[in-house]
Write an enzyme that holds these catalytic residues in place. Structure first.
Site, mmCIF file in Angstrom:
data_model
loop_
_atom_site.group_PDB
_atom_site.id
_atom_site.type_symbol
_atom_site.label_atom_id
_atom_site.label_comp_id
_atom_site.label_asym_id
_atom_site.label_seq_id
_atom_site.Cartn_x
_atom_site.Cartn_y
_atom_site.Cartn_z
ATOM 1 N N ASP A 42 0.789 -1.240 0.000
ATOM 2 C CA ASP A 42 0.000 0.000 0.000
ATOM 3 C C ASP A 42 0.823 1.293 0.000
ATOM 4 O OD1 ASP A 42 -1.883 -1.965 0.275
ATOM 5 O OD2 ASP A 42 -2.856 -1.123 2.033
ATOM 6 N N LYS A 147 -6.669 -5.037 -3.302
ATOM 7 C CA LYS A 147 -7.392 -5.631 -2.175
ATOM 8 C C LYS A 147 -8.443 -4.650 -1.648
ATOM 9 C CE LYS A 147 -3.707 -4.264 1.079
ATOM 10 N NZ LYS A 147 -4.441 -3.458 2.054
ATOM 11 N N CYS A 180 -2.368 -2.281 7.740
ATOM 12 C CA CYS A 180 -2.257 -3.217 6.617
ATOM 13 C C CYS A 180 -1.012 -4.099 6.699
ATOM 14 C CB CYS A 180 -2.283 -2.445 5.305
ATOM 15 S SG CYS A 180 -3.857 -1.596 5.035
#
Length: 241
Positions: A42, A147, A180
């Site tokens: 990310d 995702k 995350c």
């Protein structure tokens, strides 16, 4: 042991030369580059740059910036050694059909997920803000996992991809450490993957969360994984020759 099954000294020596041992906590992490992948979690404009989702949440996005350069160096070394490299991006379909209403409503933000922002619609796939920052751009041959949630294994084909290409160890980088990164590392651990988190290649908007997240990963003999630094990881590459 059957002597016919015993490995010759030459094979043992070859394995020693092709395996890396990284100084880590709670103890050293040994990996075979052929079965190891670097995962960059990310590192998106929406989380790292002003005018993105992280900014709208009220965070100081510059607190994530120190992780960029160490990650870039690790990425370059892994590419040079031809390790598998994968990326993840958190975000949603343009119609938001994969975004739970509870997630979109959380925080009572003025600009929510799916709303128009300075870098396009916030956390929407295909928008400028959703993509990886320029410093760490994926190569066309590298896999990018989109995702809908915090963990990279939830509602994705990541596990299938890793198993199909023979990956058993993950070098973990990205943001944020307590959300995350930690979620993905815990998911990976439950699926049998060995995870090494590089502490200067992950970052949080909250320094106290950064420390706590890393401590939880390496506690109790590495109950979730191992923790090291980019320098130690790169040193292991240098020792490989």
């Amino acid at each position: 042991m059957d002597p016919h099954l015993a490995e010759s000294p030459e094979i043992v020596e070859l394995k020693m030369k092709t395996h890396l041992t990284v100084e880590a906590e709670p103890y050293e992490f040994t990996l075979d580059p052929a079965s190891t992948a670097l995962i960059v979690i990310d590192m998106q404009r929406d989380f790292i740059l002003p005018g993105g989702f992280g900014d709208f949440l009220g965070n100081k996005v510059e607190l994530l910036h120190p992780a960029i350069e160490p990650t870039r160096r690790v990425l370059a070394a892994c590419r040079q050694r031809r390790l598998t490299v994968l990326y993840t991006r958190e975000g949603h379909r343009p119609d938001l059909s994969d975004c739970p209403p509870s997630k979109r409503e959380r925080g009572r933000l003025k600009i929510k997920i799916g709303d128009e922002g300075p870098m396009g619609r916030v956390l929407v796939r295909g928008e400028y803000g959703h993509d990886i920052i320029d410093e760490l751009s994926p190569l066309p041959t590298e896999t990018v996992i989109d995702k809908p949630g915090k963990g990279a294994f939830f509602a994705t084909d990541l596990d299938l991809i890793l198993r199909n290409i023979g990956i058993s160890s993950l070098i973990v980088t990205g943001v944020t450490s307590e959300v995350c990164v930690q979620t993905t590392t815990r998911e990976a651990n439950d699926r049998g993957y060995r995870c090494l988190v590089l502490e200067d290649c992950v970052a949080s908007y909250f320094p106290e969360f950064q420390r706590a997240a890393l401590d939880m990963i390496k506690a109790q003999g590495g109950i979730v994984g191992w923790v090291s630094t980019s320098a130690r990881f790169l040193d292991a590459f240098e020792n490989l020759g």
